[in-house]
Design an enzyme around this catalytic site. Structure first.
Site, mmCIF file in Angstrom:
data_model
loop_
_atom_site.group_PDB
_atom_site.id
_atom_site.type_symbol
_atom_site.label_atom_id
_atom_site.label_comp_id
_atom_site.label_asym_id
_atom_site.label_seq_id
_atom_site.Cartn_x
_atom_site.Cartn_y
_atom_site.Cartn_z
ATOM 1 N N HIS A 47 -8.235 3.157 -3.691
ATOM 2 C CA HIS A 47 -9.060 3.553 -2.641
ATOM 3 C C HIS A 47 -10.080 4.421 -3.021
ATOM 4 C CE1 HIS A 47 -5.650 2.069 0.688
ATOM 5 N NE2 HIS A 47 -5.461 1.570 -0.705
ATOM 6 N N GLU B 249 0.975 -1.066 0.264
ATOM 7 C CA GLU B 249 -0.064 0.056 -0.090
ATOM 8 C C GLU B 249 0.587 1.122 0.098
ATOM 9 O OE1 GLU B 249 -3.799 0.196 2.013
ATOM 10 O OE2 GLU B 249 -3.122 1.871 2.980
ATOM 11 N N GLY C 33 -14.368 5.415 5.559
ATOM 12 C CA GLY C 33 -13.556 6.818 5.348
ATOM 13 C C GLY C 33 -12.952 7.249 6.428
ATOM 14 N N ASP C 34 -12.162 8.020 6.310
ATOM 15 C CA ASP C 34 -11.504 8.877 7.408
ATOM 16 C C ASP C 34 -12.078 10.059 7.583
ATOM 17 O OD1 ASP C 34 -9.308 7.092 8.420
ATOM 18 O OD2 ASP C 34 -8.199 7.551 6.394
ATOM 19 N N GLN D 149 -6.624 -3.898 9.067
ATOM 20 C CA GLN D 149 -5.850 -2.679 9.570
ATOM 21 C C GLN D 149 -4.646 -3.643 10.459
ATOM 22 O OE1 GLN D 149 -6.689 -0.731 8.023
ATOM 23 N NE2 GLN D 149 -7.917 0.901 9.162
ATOM 24 N N THR E 290 -3.909 5.102 -1.625
ATOM 25 C CA THR E 290 -5.001 5.635 -0.880
ATOM 26 C C THR E 290 -5.389 6.989 -1.444
ATOM 27 O OG1 THR E 290 -3.321 6.929 0.427
ATOM 28 C CG2 THR E 290 -3.598 4.949 1.376
ATOM 29 N N LYS F 102 -20.286 -6.800 4.081
ATOM 30 C CA LYS F 102 -19.707 -6.064 2.914
ATOM 31 C C LYS F 102 -19.427 -7.364 1.955
ATOM 32 C CE LYS F 102 -16.938 -3.056 5.891
ATOM 33 N NZ LYS F 102 -15.532 -2.717 6.353
ATOM 34 N N HIS G 87 -12.981 -2.281 15.530
ATOM 35 C CA HIS G 87 -13.278 -1.205 14.969
ATOM 36 C C HIS G 87 -13.609 -0.105 16.214
ATOM 37 C CE1 HIS G 87 -15.068 2.232 13.123
ATOM 38 N NE2 HIS G 87 -14.464 1.659 11.755
#
Length: 336
Positions: A82, A22, A113-114, A215, A53, A204, A188
């Site tokens: 992404h 990544e 998302g962030d 993660q 990303t 999903k 999470h």
């Protein structure tokens, strides 16, 4: 552990463990040149894909697409784009997916998302508060949108049926190569419990995801235990372990702040008290190599390495695991 597949000579032999990387888009021209060299080095080890990303609300849209196009035009690597729900309307997300597909990108990582200020860590965090989400409320909705846009781009077409004059059928339409999603071995931040994380991942998959990438985690049991719970909960898609070689105490502290996942105290202390930068790097690379070896031995279907846009540490991990030797042997068998 590594799967087995017939080599070019017809004899059974171990297939190379799939690896992927990544990256995040560069912020300056100098960083872009350095990233090009890093991509070229990563491509040499024949990764399954390399993901790039994408900043919240499209903040790095053009730069992400430039990196993805570089991989398409200058390497044989499969690029993965992404996409996030944050700050995007249905129309904007639809347009963006079309733009990537039109550019030749067929693999995606769909994330909830962030927050709008997306730090360039190379991490696919998926933990934004509801206030930053646009029309799309979940990664599962984004997965569905990706498939729907692809279907809209490929209209139904009738084709003949061999042996039956006058008969026809609907031609199968291509689907994106990979539609990946995030998984959270340690939970999470907004999950009610670990079972909730499995239920979310299953949703999903039902929406059309065909790969999960975890993660960061610091203990093999966190990953292996999550996979076991996911399989018991009905998840069938591959779950790749995501690992980053952390080579400085500052980076470790930053990752802890971003992810909320506490690293082993021994690693944190060893990095903090070691004054030599090269020795710090060795500590982080050795730790990641041991962790990767444990999850591969436990049945991981591959390895996803967060690079921080540097190739040295991740390729060192790949080499120490013996995966470079596997790839060279596979290339020799294929050439025969």
């Amino acid at each position: 552990m590594a799967s087995t597949a017939p080599d070019a000579s017809g004899a059974d032999g171990p297939a190379p463990v799939p690896i992927s990387f990544e990256l995040f888009p560069p912020r300056t021209d100098a960083a872009a040149l350095a990233l090009g060299r890093t991509i070229d080095r990563l491509a040499e080890v024949d990764p399954a894909f390399v993901s790039v990303t994408f900043g919240a609300g499209g903040s790095s849209r053009a730069r992400s697409l430039t990196v993805l196009r570089y991989m398409l035009e200058h390497t044989h690597v499969e690029p993965m784009a992404h996409l996030t729900c944050v700050g995007s309307s249905h129309a904007e997300a639809n347009q963006l997916v079309r733009e990537f597909l039109d550019a030749g990108i067929t693999s995606f990582l769909a994330l909830r998302g962030d927050p709008p200020t997306d730090p360039p860590t190379g991490l696919s965090t998926d933990s934004a508060p509801d206030s930053g989400i646009g029309d799309l409320g979940s990664a599962a909705e984004l997965v569905q949108l990706i498939h729907r846009v692809q279907e809209e781009r490929e209209p139904f077409e009738q084709i003949g049926v061999p042996g039956f004059p006058g008969a026809s059928r609907i031609r199968a339409r291509p689907r994106p190569e990979r539609v990946a999603v995030a998984a959270f071995p340690t939970g999470h931040p907004r999950s009610r419990n670990l079972g909730h994380d499995v239920d979310t991942l299953l949703a999903k998959e039902i929406a059309g995801a065909n790969l999960a990438i975890t993660q960061l985690f610091w203990r093999a049991d966190d990953y292996l235990g999550f996979v076991e719970r996911a399989r018991a909960g009905g998840v069938t898609i591959p779950i790749l372990p995501g690992i980053m070689p952390v080579t400085t105490p500052a980076r470790l502290a930053r990752l802890t702040q971003l992810t909320g996942v506490e690293p082993p105290a021994a690693l944190a202390i060893d990095l903090e008290i070691e004054p030599d930068a090269a020795a710090q790097a060795e500590l982080g690379i050795a730790f990641s190599t041991r962790l990767a070896a444990e999850v591969i031995a436990g049945g991981a279907p591959g390895l996803h390495l967060y690079t921080f846009n540097r190739h040295e540490a991740v390729l060192d991990v790949v080499d120490r695991l013996g995966l470079l030797a596997e790839r060279l042997a596979d290339e020799r068998n294929t050439a025969r």
